[in-house]
Enzyme design. Structure first.
Site, PDB file in Angstrom:
ATOM      1  N   SER A 108       0.850  -1.186   0.000  1.00 28.81           N
ATOM      2  CA  SER A 108       0.000   0.000   0.000  1.00 28.81           C
ATOM      3  C   SER A 108       0.888   1.239   0.000  1.00 28.81           C
ATOM      4  CB  SER A 108      -0.866  -0.029   1.254  1.00 28.81           C
ATOM      5  OG  SER A 108      -1.311   1.254   1.561  1.00 28.81           O
ATOM      6  N   SER A 109       0.337   2.346  -0.499  1.00 30.42           N
ATOM      7  CA  SER A 109       1.148   3.568  -0.543  1.00 30.42           C
ATOM      8  C   SER A 109       1.405   4.131   0.854  1.00 30.42           C
ATOM      9  CB  SER A 109       0.476   4.614  -1.429  1.00 30.42           C
ATOM     10  OG  SER A 109      -0.815   4.878  -0.959  1.00 30.42           O
ATOM     11  N   CYS A 110       0.736   3.601   1.890  1.00 27.03           N
ATOM     12  CA  CYS A 110       0.998   4.142   3.232  1.00 27.03           C
ATOM     13  C   CYS A 110       2.293   3.589   3.839  1.00 27.03           C
ATOM     14  CB  CYS A 110      -0.184   3.949   4.157  1.00 27.03           C
ATOM     15  SG  CYS A 110      -0.519   2.253   4.455  1.00 27.03           S
ATOM     16  N   TYR A 137      -0.034  -0.872  10.502  1.00 27.15           N
ATOM     17  CA  TYR A 137      -0.379  -1.429   9.193  1.00 27.15           C
ATOM     18  C   TYR A 137       0.805  -1.274   8.233  1.00 27.15           C
ATOM     19  CZ  TYR A 137      -3.050  -1.661   4.788  1.00 27.15           C
ATOM     20  OH  TYR A 137      -3.521  -1.980   3.550  1.00 27.15           O
ATOM     21  N   LYS A 141       3.129  -4.130   6.317  1.00 29.39           N
ATOM     22  CA  LYS A 141       3.258  -4.173   4.851  1.00 29.39           C
ATOM     23  C   LYS A 141       4.727  -4.093   4.428  1.00 29.39           C
ATOM     24  CE  LYS A 141      -0.903  -4.682   3.518  1.00 29.39           C
ATOM     25  NZ  LYS A 141      -1.263  -5.857   2.740  1.00 29.39           N
ATOM     26  N   HIS A 180     -12.589   3.530   4.112  1.00 30.11           N
ATOM     27  CA  HIS A 180     -11.703   4.582   3.608  1.00 30.11           C
ATOM     28  C   HIS A 180     -12.547   5.805   3.224  1.00 30.11           C
ATOM     29  CE1 HIS A 180      -8.984   1.037   2.781  1.00 30.11           C
ATOM     30  NE2 HIS A 180      -8.194   1.852   3.425  1.00 30.11           N
TER      31      HIS A 180
HETATM   32  N1  LIG Z   1      -8.526  -0.585  -0.313  1.00 30.89           N
HETATM   33  C1  LIG Z   1      -7.533   0.216  -0.651  1.00 30.89           C
HETATM   34  O1  LIG Z   1      -7.715   1.423  -0.858  1.00 30.89           O
HETATM   35  C2  LIG Z   1      -6.130  -0.341  -0.795  1.00 30.89           C
HETATM   36  C3  LIG Z   1      -5.129   0.550  -1.190  1.00 30.89           C
HETATM   37  C4  LIG Z   1      -3.842   0.076  -1.330  1.00 30.89           C
HETATM   38  C5  LIG Z   1      -3.563  -1.250  -1.080  1.00 30.89           C
HETATM   39  N2  LIG Z   1      -4.549  -2.099  -0.703  1.00 30.89           N
HETATM   40  C6  LIG Z   1      -4.161  -3.487  -0.410  1.00 30.89           C
HETATM   41  O2  LIG Z   1      -4.936  -4.417  -1.136  1.00 30.89           O
HETATM   42  C7  LIG Z   1      -5.130  -5.605  -0.354  1.00 30.89           C
HETATM   43  C8  LIG Z   1      -6.619  -5.923  -0.313  1.00 30.89           C
HETATM   44  O3  LIG Z   1      -7.325  -4.831   0.228  1.00 30.89           O
HETATM   45  P1  LIG Z   1      -8.900  -4.680   0.073  1.00 30.89           P
HETATM   46  O4  LIG Z   1      -9.187  -3.237   0.077  1.00 30.89           O
HETATM   47  O5  LIG Z   1      -9.380  -5.548  -1.026  1.00 30.89           O
HETATM   48  O6  LIG Z   1      -9.383  -5.264   1.477  1.00 30.89           O
HETATM   49  P2  LIG Z   1     -10.822  -5.841   1.865  1.00 30.89           P
HETATM   50  O7  LIG Z   1     -11.841  -5.373   0.891  1.00 30.89           O
HETATM   51  O8  LIG Z   1     -11.012  -5.547   3.309  1.00 30.89           O
HETATM   52  O9  LIG Z   1     -10.640  -7.400   1.666  1.00 30.89           O
HETATM   53  C9  LIG Z   1      -9.718  -8.114   2.427  1.00 30.89           C
HETATM   54  C10 LIG Z   1      -9.952  -9.583   2.248  1.00 30.89           C
HETATM   55  O10 LIG Z   1      -9.020 -10.245   3.090  1.00 30.89           O
HETATM   56  C11 LIG Z   1      -9.621 -11.386   3.607  1.00 30.89           C
HETATM   57  N3  LIG Z   1      -9.090 -11.671   4.939  1.00 30.89           N
HETATM   58  C12 LIG Z   1      -8.955 -10.817   5.994  1.00 30.89           C
HETATM   59  N4  LIG Z   1      -8.487 -11.471   7.064  1.00 30.89           N
HETATM   60  C13 LIG Z   1      -8.314 -12.768   6.683  1.00 30.89           C
HETATM   61  C14 LIG Z   1      -7.877 -13.942   7.336  1.00 30.89           C
HETATM   62  N5  LIG Z   1      -7.483 -13.905   8.633  1.00 30.89           N
HETATM   63  N6  LIG Z   1      -7.840 -15.098   6.642  1.00 30.89           N
HETATM   64  C15 LIG Z   1      -8.235 -15.139   5.345  1.00 30.89           C
HETATM   65  N7  LIG Z   1      -8.653 -14.072   4.663  1.00 30.89           N
HETATM   66  C16 LIG Z   1      -8.701 -12.894   5.328  1.00 30.89           C
HETATM   67  C17 LIG Z   1     -11.109 -11.120   3.697  1.00 30.89           C
HETATM   68  O11 LIG Z   1     -11.756 -12.337   3.409  1.00 30.89           O
HETATM   69  P3  LIG Z   1     -13.320 -12.655   3.754  1.00 30.89           P
HETATM   70  O12 LIG Z   1     -14.123 -11.718   2.917  1.00 30.89           O
HETATM   71  O13 LIG Z   1     -13.502 -14.065   3.312  1.00 30.89           O
HETATM   72  O14 LIG Z   1     -13.499 -12.438   5.221  1.00 30.89           O
HETATM   73  C18 LIG Z   1     -11.339 -10.057   2.642  1.00 30.89           C
HETATM   74  O15 LIG Z   1     -11.992 -10.567   1.516  1.00 30.89           O
HETATM   75  C19 LIG Z   1      -4.530  -5.323   1.016  1.00 30.89           C
HETATM   76  O16 LIG Z   1      -3.275  -5.938   1.099  1.00 30.89           O
HETATM   77  C20 LIG Z   1      -4.377  -3.830   1.043  1.00 30.89           C
HETATM   78  O17 LIG Z   1      -3.262  -3.437   1.791  1.00 30.89           O
HETATM   79  C21 LIG Z   1      -5.841  -1.685  -0.555  1.00 30.89           C
END
Ligand SMILES: NC(=O)c1ccc[n+]([C@@H]2O[C@H](COP(=O)([O-])OP(=O)(O)OC[C@H]3O[C@@H](n4cnc5c(N)ncnc54)[C@H](OP(=O)(O)O)[C@@H]3O)[C@@H](O)[C@H]2O)c1
Length: 315
Positions: A108-110, A137, A141, A180
């Protein structure tokens, strides 16, 4: 990746994982494997080992993580650091043991220092103190990035790491305790419109500047780098444009069609003053972002309207 390869998308129900799944399906990759967190808690080493032994995936997209906005990050720093360290350590180690051909780790950019020169280049990692509101966090990362790089050096694993900017799109988290800024704005303005509230209170001063990328563009970029990038250095993925939170709020208000006022609660934290990443390296490799912010938010709002927030079918 061959269309017949077995691809594990960890976190397939999340914002990023679901976009990756849609993209893989659309491109004809037919052997994706998934598990929900209830079926496979990635924090549990033995369960993860058993899964890799049984499924033996060829490729892994590691999009499972504990993710949240400024409120959740500040309130639960212990859960954020524990869950993310455990999930990524288990998945990366099992990918090594079971000979995964390539793994893509979502950072992530953070991860970048709070007071970075802008736009933020990949080489600014670990050059200064982090933003305190999401330090746990970010540290987890950074550990994931370093683990991918160390495994490349020691074991020759082709594990790569990408750093997306703020993302938005279908399947986002609209829970105001965890969301967010962009999904929070969509939900707040939508509910204020329904209730005919005269004003909406938003956190902070509205002055911080942020960059946003539609998650379908991110999925496109992830597939692109999975097929074209084999280096240890991290890669930023962004749209290349930022705007102030105030400008964003006005844009979302217009798209949602809310006519009330905005009141800024300046006692609440702003977070990092500016966060625009440089995606020059990825752009030079030949990738471009396609979905503009206005178009992307309009599509996202249409998707939001398909669900009934009151019914709990939106997270
Ligand atoms: N959202 C943003 O703006 C953003 C920006 C930059 C980077 N990212 C990165 O992208 C990645 C995904 O982010 P996202 O926004 O898609 O997050 P999200 O919508 O919250 O989804 C996270 C997923 O992780 C799974 N998960 C969480 N805890 C778990 C565990 N203990 N065991 C198995 N699965 C687990 C969840 O599965 P279930 O649904 O089955 O519970 C969920 O589907 C992260 O690494 C994040 O750092 C996100």
């Amino acid at each position: 990746m061959e269309k017949s390869d077995k691809i594990y998308v960890a976190g397939h129900r999340g914002l990023v994982g679901s976009a990756l799944t849609r993209k893989l399906r659309a491109e004809g990759y037919s052997r994706a494997v998934f598990r929900t967190s209830a079926e496979l808690d990635l924090r549990r080493q033995e369960k993860v080992e058993r899964f890799f032994q049984e499924e033996k995936p060829d490729y892994v997209f590691l999009a499972a993580a504990r993710v949240g906005g400024i409120l959740a990050n500040s309130a639960f720093p212990g859960q954020f650091i524990y869950d993310n360290l455990m999930i990524q350590a288990n998945v990366i180690e099992c990918s090594r043991i079971h000979g995964v051909k390539k793994l893509l780790f979502l950072g992530s950019s953070c991860i970048y220092p709070r007071a970075c020169p802008q736009p933020i280049k990949e080489e600014y990692l670990l050059t200064g103190p982090l933003e305190p509101t999401n330090e746990s966090y970010a540290v987890s990362k950074i550990a994931g990035i370093k683990m991918c790089q160390a495994y490349r050096r020691e074991y020759g694993c082709n594990f790569i790491a990408v750093m997306p900017t703020n993302l938005y799109g279908p399947n986002d988290n609209y829970d105001l305790e965890a969301s967010h800024v962009l999904p929070a704005l969509i939900r707040k303005f939508h509910e204020a419109k329904i209730r005919k509230d005269p004003f909406v209170v938003l956190w902070g001063t509205g002055t911080p500047r942020r960059e946003f990328l539609h998650v379908d563009d991110l999925a496109d970029a992830c597939l692109y780098v999975m097929n074209h990038y084999d280096e240890g250095e991290i890669l930023n993925i962004g749209s290349g444009e930022d705007l102030s939170v105030r400008e964003l709020a006005l844009l979302v208000r217009k798209i949602v069609g809310y006519s009330g006022e905005i009141s800024w609660d300046e006692t609440k934290p702003d977070g990092t003053p500016r966060k625009l990443i440089s995606s020059d390296r990825l752009v030079q490799m030949g990738w471009t972002c396609r979905i503009g912010l206005q178009e992307g938010i309009s599509k996202t709002y249409s998707d939001f309207l398909k669900f009934d927030v009151g019914n709990g079918s939106i997270r």
